[in-house]
Design a protein around this motif. Sequence first.
Motif, short mmCIF file in Angstrom:
data_model
loop_
_atom_site.label_atom_id
_atom_site.label_comp_id
_atom_site.label_asym_id
_atom_site.label_seq_id
_atom_site.Cartn_x
_atom_site.Cartn_y
_atom_site.Cartn_z
N THR A 192 0.83 -1.21 0.00
CA THR A 192 0.00 0.00 0.00
C THR A 192 0.86 1.25 0.00
O THR A 192 0.52 2.25 -0.66
N ALA A 193 1.96 1.23 0.75
CA ALA A 193 2.87 2.39 0.76
C ALA A 193 3.45 2.64 -0.62
O ALA A 193 3.60 3.80 -1.05
N ILE A 194 3.76 1.58 -1.36
CA ILE A 194 4.23 1.74 -2.74
C ILE A 194 3.11 2.30 -3.61
O ILE A 194 3.34 3.17 -4.47
N PHE A 195 1.91 1.80 -3.43
CA PHE A 195 0.74 2.31 -4.16
C PHE A 195 0.58 3.81 -3.92
O PHE A 195 0.36 4.59 -4.86
N PHE A 196 0.71 4.22 -2.66
CA PHE A 196 0.62 5.64 -2.32
C PHE A 196 1.70 6.43 -3.06
O PHE A 196 1.45 7.52 -3.59
N GLU A 197 2.92 5.90 -3.10
CA GLU A 197 4.01 6.61 -3.77
C GLU A 197 3.76 6.71 -5.28
O GLU A 197 4.09 7.73 -5.89
N CYS A 198 3.18 5.67 -5.86
CA CYS A 198 2.84 5.75 -7.28
C CYS A 198 1.81 6.85 -7.55
O CYS A 198 1.84 7.52 -8.59
N LEU A 199 0.90 7.05 -6.62
CA LEU A 199 -0.15 8.05 -6.79
C LEU A 199 0.34 9.47 -6.53
O LEU A 199 -0.11 10.42 -7.18
N THR A 200 1.26 9.63 -5.59
CA THR A 200 1.65 10.97 -5.15
C THR A 200 3.07 11.37 -5.51
O THR A 200 3.41 12.55 -5.48
N GLY A 201 3.92 10.40 -5.79
CA GLY A 201 5.32 10.70 -6.07
C GLY A 201 6.21 10.61 -4.86
O GLY A 201 7.43 10.81 -4.97
N HIS A 202 5.66 10.31 -3.69
CA HIS A 202 6.48 10.18 -2.47
C HIS A 202 5.83 9.17 -1.53
O HIS A 202 4.62 8.95 -1.58
N PRO A 203 6.61 8.53 -0.66
CA PRO A 203 6.03 7.58 0.29
C PRO A 203 5.10 8.29 1.27
O PRO A 203 5.13 9.52 1.39
N PRO A 204 4.28 7.54 1.99
CA PRO A 204 3.32 8.18 2.91
C PRO A 204 3.98 8.93 4.05
O PRO A 204 3.42 9.92 4.55
N TYR A 205 5.17 8.51 4.47
CA TYR A 205 5.84 9.17 5.59
C TYR A 205 7.30 9.39 5.24
O TYR A 205 7.94 8.56 4.60
N ALA A 206 7.82 10.53 5.67
CA ALA A 206 9.23 10.85 5.47
C ALA A 206 9.67 11.75 6.62
O ALA A 206 8.97 12.69 7.00
N GLY A 207 10.81 11.46 7.19
CA GLY A 207 11.31 12.26 8.29
C GLY A 207 12.39 11.51 9.04
O GLY A 207 12.77 10.39 8.68
N ARG A 208 12.88 12.13 10.11
CA ARG A 208 13.98 11.51 10.85
C ARG A 208 13.51 10.34 11.70
O ARG A 208 14.21 9.37 11.86
N ASN A 209 12.33 10.46 12.27
CA ASN A 209 11.85 9.40 13.16
C ASN A 209 10.77 8.59 12.44
O ASN A 209 9.58 8.76 12.67
N MET A 210 11.22 7.71 11.57
CA MET A 210 10.27 6.94 10.78
C MET A 210 9.43 6.01 11.64
O MET A 210 8.25 5.77 11.36
N ALA A 211 10.03 5.48 12.67
CA ALA A 211 9.28 4.58 13.55
C ALA A 211 8.07 5.29 14.14
O ALA A 211 6.95 4.76 14.15
N ARG A 212 8.26 6.51 14.65
CA ARG A 212 7.15 7.26 15.25
C ARG A 212 6.10 7.61 14.20
O ARG A 212 4.90 7.52 14.45
N LEU A 213 6.55 7.99 13.02
CA LEU A 213 5.61 8.36 11.97
C LEU A 213 4.72 7.18 11.58
O LEU A 213 3.50 7.31 11.45
N HIS A 214 5.32 6.02 11.38
CA HIS A 214 4.53 4.85 11.03
C HIS A 214 3.58 4.46 12.15
O HIS A 214 2.46 4.01 11.90
N ARG A 215 4.02 4.64 13.39
CA ARG A 215 3.18 4.25 14.52
C ARG A 215 2.06 5.25 14.79
O ARG A 215 0.93 4.86 15.12
N GLU A 216 2.35 6.56 14.65
CA GLU A 216 1.45 7.57 15.19
C GLU A 216 0.90 8.57 14.19
O GLU A 216 -0.18 9.14 14.42
N ALA A 217 1.60 8.85 13.11
CA ALA A 217 1.16 9.91 12.20
C ALA A 217 -0.15 9.52 11.51
O ALA A 217 -0.37 8.34 11.20
#
Length: 565
Positions: A192-217
Amino acid sequence: MAFNVVDGWTVPGFTHERELGDGAAGRVVLAVDDMTSTKVAIKYLVGGLRADEAFMARFRASARTLSQLEDPNVADLYDFVEAPEGAAVVMQYVDGVGLRRVLAAQGPTGPLAALSLLGGTLLGLAAAHALEVVHGAVRPSAVLVDGDGNARLTDFATAAPGTEAQLAPAYAAPELWDGASATVATDLYAATAIFFECLTGHPPYAGRNMARLHREAPIPAEEVPGPLRELIEHGLAKDPETRPKTAADYLGALEEAAVAAYGPSWEAQGRGRLTELAAQAAMQPEPAKPKVPRTTGRNQVIATGQTAARGSSNRRIAAAIAAVVIAGAVAGGFVLVKSGKGDATPPTPSPAQSSTPQPSAPPGGVAPAPLAARITEATDQAPGARFSFHRTGCCGAPSIAQGTFGLVKGTEPSYSMTLSGSAKTRKRAQAVIVGDRVFLRAGKKWRPSPVGGRGYPGLAEQVRRGSSVSAVTTLLNAASTLSESGGVYRGEAPVAKLAQAPGSGALYAEMARATGVEQISFALKLDGSSRPVKLWLRAGPAKGRNQIITTSYSAWGRKAIKAPR
């Protein structure tokens, strides 16, 4: 050209041409089989991995399972070779463009191409999950797009346990960051994250704390077209229990959303758009590969880095059965290298220790009739098997099928299969053959038709003729030459004699007419009970005008195939 790939060792029997990629696991090179002139890709594992006995044991076990994974959306695995000097995976080489390269060169693909890409990815995952194989690190570099716009998955089970999040942080499910094992749910999250990137040009989350983003964003579903937001929300759910239960379930939801939003022709349009994007990306300079830190021991991560450069003079093509750079081996079975246009021949045997005995052609004859009788007797005791059928080459539509068949003395074998061909039979269909009737699934109902003719009924009968036990024994009984080495039988049979055999003889005659040959070459691998494991046959030269059929067999036993109501 000589290559000191890893510690100076190369797999014997191959001439190396150029490097295809360099990842944490080692280098991948393009090579040519010295005997057959078939192109393959070989990945040489780095010393840190080879020294990790626990990892190597897991990898050997994975290779055995992956060798049975044959699906149009999954890359084939052929041989894992080990020697005191090194270890390498001999892989199928098929021209394709990595999705990472497509996204880097073209940006967002648009909704139709993104849906087609996700659909192909889910089909590949569904096939793997059915064999209890989890990918572990689905990411754009593990997806290639062939010349027909097919998405193909590679790099199954190549992430060491516990390293999945670090290998693909932009696509790693929340639970992977918490130390959980890779599962079906984590594979669907990454897809699904790849699908999102195909649609938007970027992955769903990007930043220094990827663990927190995937868990909470919050899930950024508002960035995608409205009709597709529910797919994103479902696939990127934080709780794995609320994601789709299976890849097949997710695919069903995708098809419903796609038809509702874009009409019934969405798949053909999306595949066409993917084909255009891949061709355009191939004309652009290949983007720099992301640096993957090398580690040693158990923390070593296998990353193929196998996106192959393609120039305008070397257009990436794909067969109906293949679309990626990958290869491997039927562990303990019959190794066949299949490439984009039906250029499929058994590779040269290696003097190094191999998990798969490979075909060779030593002088010396084998009596065909006793061998055919042994096969018939063995399959009478286990009247049925799982099978996978691939037909490629010129002068006829390619075809793919997989499923099960059952044998009943005195009658034609019965089949239950999923199959596809080209043109009007390009879409996958479910079929059951019992006697002289073919039953095709249409929604929740089955539609009966006579065997043969055009379309799916004819395609189904072609599969039956080419994969049945009688197809094997017909070749043997007609053989003019037959030799054996390492449990692999190789020979040739004259078309004039083959054509006289009922059933499969008509298929062999058709192949010969299309290619203009008088002999059909074949190779056969049997198990310890004299039952077929792999059958490969070719009408025509290794290169040029030819047709090739490859059939794999497994799980021999009694199979009851009944006509659906």
